[in-house]
Scaffold this motif. Structure first.
Motif, PDB file in Angstrom:
ATOM      1  N   TRP A  23       0.847  -1.187   0.000  1.00  9.05           N
ATOM      2  CA  TRP A  23       0.000   0.000   0.000  1.00  9.05           C
ATOM      3  C   TRP A  23       0.878   1.231   0.000  1.00  9.05           C
ATOM      4  O   TRP A  23       1.842   1.333   0.750  1.00  9.05           O
ATOM      5  CB  TRP A  23      -0.922  -0.003   1.225  1.00  9.05           C
ATOM      6  N   VAL A  24       0.573   2.165  -0.867  1.00  7.09           N
ATOM      7  CA  VAL A  24       1.377   3.373  -1.033  1.00  7.09           C
ATOM      8  C   VAL A  24       0.527   4.569  -0.625  1.00  7.09           C
ATOM      9  O   VAL A  24      -0.617   4.708  -1.053  1.00  7.09           O
ATOM     10  CB  VAL A  24       1.826   3.537  -2.507  1.00  7.09           C
ATOM     11  N   SER A  25       1.099   5.421   0.198  1.00  8.18           N
ATOM     12  CA  SER A  25       0.372   6.617   0.617  1.00  8.18           C
ATOM     13  C   SER A  25       0.832   7.818  -0.206  1.00  8.18           C
ATOM     14  O   SER A  25       1.718   7.709  -1.045  1.00  8.18           O
ATOM     15  CB  SER A  25       0.590   6.873   2.108  1.00  8.18           C
ATOM     16  N   CYS A  26       0.236   8.933   0.057  1.00 10.98           N
ATOM     17  CA  CYS A  26       0.569  10.169  -0.642  1.00 10.98           C
ATOM     18  C   CYS A  26       1.998  10.588  -0.285  1.00 10.98           C
ATOM     19  O   CYS A  26       2.303  10.843   0.861  1.00 10.98           O
ATOM     20  CB  CYS A  26      -0.423  11.254  -0.231  1.00 10.98           C
ATOM     21  N   GLU A  27       2.857  10.624  -1.270  1.00 11.62           N
ATOM     22  CA  GLU A  27       4.248  11.007  -1.065  1.00 11.62           C
ATOM     23  C   GLU A  27       4.569  12.187  -1.977  1.00 11.62           C
ATOM     24  O   GLU A  27       4.133  12.217  -3.130  1.00 11.62           O
ATOM     25  CB  GLU A  27       5.177   9.839  -1.400  1.00 11.62           C
ATOM     26  N   PRO A  28       5.330  13.149  -1.488  1.00 11.64           N
ATOM     27  CA  PRO A  28       5.652  14.326  -2.308  1.00 11.64           C
ATOM     28  C   PRO A  28       6.288  13.978  -3.649  1.00 11.64           C
ATOM     29  O   PRO A  28       5.987  14.596  -4.665  1.00 11.64           O
ATOM     30  CB  PRO A  28       6.613  15.128  -1.430  1.00 11.64           C
ATOM     31  N   ASN A  29       7.159  12.977  -3.676  1.00 13.14           N
ATOM     32  CA  ASN A  29       7.819  12.582  -4.917  1.00 13.14           C
ATOM     33  C   ASN A  29       6.796  12.095  -5.951  1.00 13.14           C
ATOM     34  O   ASN A  29       6.863  12.461  -7.127  1.00 13.14           O
ATOM     35  CB  ASN A  29       8.849  11.482  -4.633  1.00 13.14           C
ATOM     36  N   ILE A  30       5.843  11.289  -5.511  1.00  9.13           N
ATOM     37  CA  ILE A  30       4.815  10.781  -6.418  1.00  9.13           C
ATOM     38  C   ILE A  30       3.938  11.934  -6.906  1.00  9.13           C
ATOM     39  O   ILE A  30       3.592  12.001  -8.086  1.00  9.13           O
ATOM     40  CB  ILE A  30       3.983   9.678  -5.746  1.00  9.13           C
ATOM     41  N   LEU A  31       3.605  12.837  -6.024  1.00  7.74           N
ATOM     42  CA  LEU A  31       2.790  13.993  -6.402  1.00  7.74           C
ATOM     43  C   LEU A  31       3.493  14.818  -7.482  1.00  7.74           C
ATOM     44  O   LEU A  31       2.874  15.229  -8.465  1.00  7.74           O
ATOM     45  CB  LEU A  31       2.496  14.854  -5.181  1.00  7.74           C
ATOM     46  N   GLU A  32       4.779  15.034  -7.331  1.00  6.33           N
ATOM     47  CA  GLU A  32       5.532  15.815  -8.317  1.00  6.33           C
ATOM     48  C   GLU A  32       5.546  15.121  -9.682  1.00  6.33           C
ATOM     49  O   GLU A  32       5.307  15.749 -10.720  1.00  6.33           O
ATOM     50  CB  GLU A  32       6.970  16.026  -7.830  1.00  6.33           C
ATOM     51  N   ILE A  33       5.807  13.821  -9.692  1.00 11.00           N
ATOM     52  CA  ILE A  33       5.834  13.065 -10.948  1.00 11.00           C
ATOM     53  C   ILE A  33       4.447  13.052 -11.581  1.00 11.00           C
ATOM     54  O   ILE A  33       4.301  13.251 -12.788  1.00 11.00           O
ATOM     55  CB  ILE A  33       6.353  11.631 -10.716  1.00 11.00           C
ATOM     56  N   ALA A  34       3.418  12.828 -10.767  1.00 15.46           N
ATOM     57  CA  ALA A  34       2.039  12.771 -11.280  1.00 15.46           C
ATOM     58  C   ALA A  34       1.633  14.097 -11.911  1.00 15.46           C
ATOM     59  O   ALA A  34       0.972  14.118 -12.955  1.00 15.46           O
ATOM     60  CB  ALA A  34       1.076  12.399 -10.154  1.00 15.46           C
ATOM     61  N   SER A  35       2.037  15.193 -11.295  1.00 14.79           N
ATOM     62  CA  SER A  35       1.672  16.493 -11.854  1.00 14.79           C
ATOM     63  C   SER A  35       2.361  16.728 -13.194  1.00 14.79           C
ATOM     64  O   SER A  35       1.775  17.302 -14.114  1.00 14.79           O
ATOM     65  CB  SER A  35       1.984  17.619 -10.866  1.00 14.79           C
ATOM     66  N   ARG A  36       3.596  16.249 -13.333  1.00 14.05           N
ATOM     67  CA  ARG A  36       4.303  16.351 -14.612  1.00 14.05           C
ATOM     68  C   ARG A  36       3.611  15.518 -15.696  1.00 14.05           C
ATOM     69  O   ARG A  36       3.425  15.971 -16.822  1.00 14.05           O
ATOM     70  CB  ARG A  36       5.751  15.886 -14.452  1.00 14.05           C
ATOM     71  N   ILE A  37       3.232  14.301 -15.327  1.00 13.69           N
ATOM     72  CA  ILE A  37       2.542  13.430 -16.281  1.00 13.69           C
ATOM     73  C   ILE A  37       1.217  14.056 -16.695  1.00 13.69           C
ATOM     74  O   ILE A  37       0.887  14.102 -17.878  1.00 13.69           O
ATOM     75  CB  ILE A  37       2.312  12.031 -15.664  1.00 13.69           C
ATOM     76  N   LYS A  38       0.463  14.533 -15.729  1.00 17.27           N
ATOM     77  CA  LYS A  38      -0.852  15.123 -16.011  1.00 17.27           C
ATOM     78  C   LYS A  38      -0.710  16.347 -16.911  1.00 17.27           C
ATOM     79  O   LYS A  38      -1.521  16.562 -17.812  1.00 17.27           O
ATOM     80  CB  LYS A  38      -1.549  15.497 -14.699  1.00 17.27           C
ATOM     81  N   ALA A  39       0.317  17.147 -16.701  1.00 16.44           N
ATOM     82  CA  ALA A  39       0.511  18.365 -17.489  1.00 16.44           C
ATOM     83  C   ALA A  39       0.870  18.074 -18.944  1.00 16.44           C
ATOM     84  O   ALA A  39       0.604  18.888 -19.818  1.00 16.44           O
ATOM     85  CB  ALA A  39       1.603  19.227 -16.858  1.00 16.44           C
ATOM     86  N   HIS A  40       1.461  16.894 -19.205  1.00 12.65           N
ATOM     87  CA  HIS A  40       1.928  16.586 -20.554  1.00 12.65           C
ATOM     88  C   HIS A  40       1.096  15.552 -21.284  1.00 12.65           C
ATOM     89  O   HIS A  40       1.527  15.048 -22.317  1.00 12.65           O
ATOM     90  CB  HIS A  40       3.382  16.121 -20.510  1.00 12.65           C
ATOM     91  N   GLY A  41      -0.054  15.242 -20.760  1.00  8.83           N
ATOM     92  CA  GLY A  41      -0.832  14.216 -21.440  1.00  8.83           C
ATOM     93  C   GLY A  41      -2.298  14.290 -21.114  1.00  8.83           C
ATOM     94  O   GLY A  41      -2.752  15.161 -20.382  1.00  8.83           O
ATOM     95  N   ARG A  42      -3.022  13.374 -21.691  1.00 10.70           N
ATOM     96  CA  ARG A  42      -4.468  13.355 -21.544  1.00 10.70           C
ATOM     97  C   ARG A  42      -4.920  12.322 -20.516  1.00 10.70           C
ATOM     98  O   ARG A  42      -6.067  11.887 -20.547  1.00 10.70           O
ATOM     99  CB  ARG A  42      -5.091  13.063 -22.889  1.00 10.70           C
ATOM    100  N   LEU A  43      -4.052  11.923 -19.625  1.00 12.67           N
ATOM    101  CA  LEU A  43      -4.434  10.967 -18.596  1.00 12.67           C
ATOM    102  C   LEU A  43      -5.266  11.648 -17.519  1.00 12.67           C
ATOM    103  O   LEU A  43      -5.090  12.836 -17.234  1.00 12.67           O
ATOM    104  CB  LEU A  43      -3.193  10.346 -17.943  1.00 12.67           C
TER     105      LEU A  43
END
Length: 81
Positions: A23-43
């Motif tokens: 189980w993975v909780s909210c981590e700053p590193n994941i949040l940063e990567i997710a925001s980059r992915i979201k900004a560059h794609g239609r996911l």
């Protein structure tokens, strides 16, 4: 009906417990990567978070969703029908 739902929930929990799940909780590193992915794609936000978690943990995302395929930075394996 409530008893059936309760039984189904217990069965689903036992099934999940039988897998090697971390189980993975909210981590700053994941949040940063997710925001980059979201900004560059239609996911979606959820899919961006899933992809970011795979990247952060060096895990392979196994999926059937063609929307992930353009994201070469996400380690992935596409299931074929």
């Amino acid at each position: 009906m409530a008893r059936i739902r309760r039984r189904s929930r217990r069965h689903a929990l036992r099934l999940m417990d039988s897998f090697s799940v971390q189980w993975v909780s909210c981590e700053p590193n994941i949040l940063e990567i997710a925001s980059r992915i979201k900004a560059h794609g239609r996911l979606s936000v959820a899919d961006s978070w899933i992809g970011a978690t795979a990247i952060a943990y060096g895990a392979t995302l196994v999926h059937k969703d063609p929307e992930f395929e353009p994201f070469k930075e996400i380690p992935q394996e596409v299931l074929k029908s």
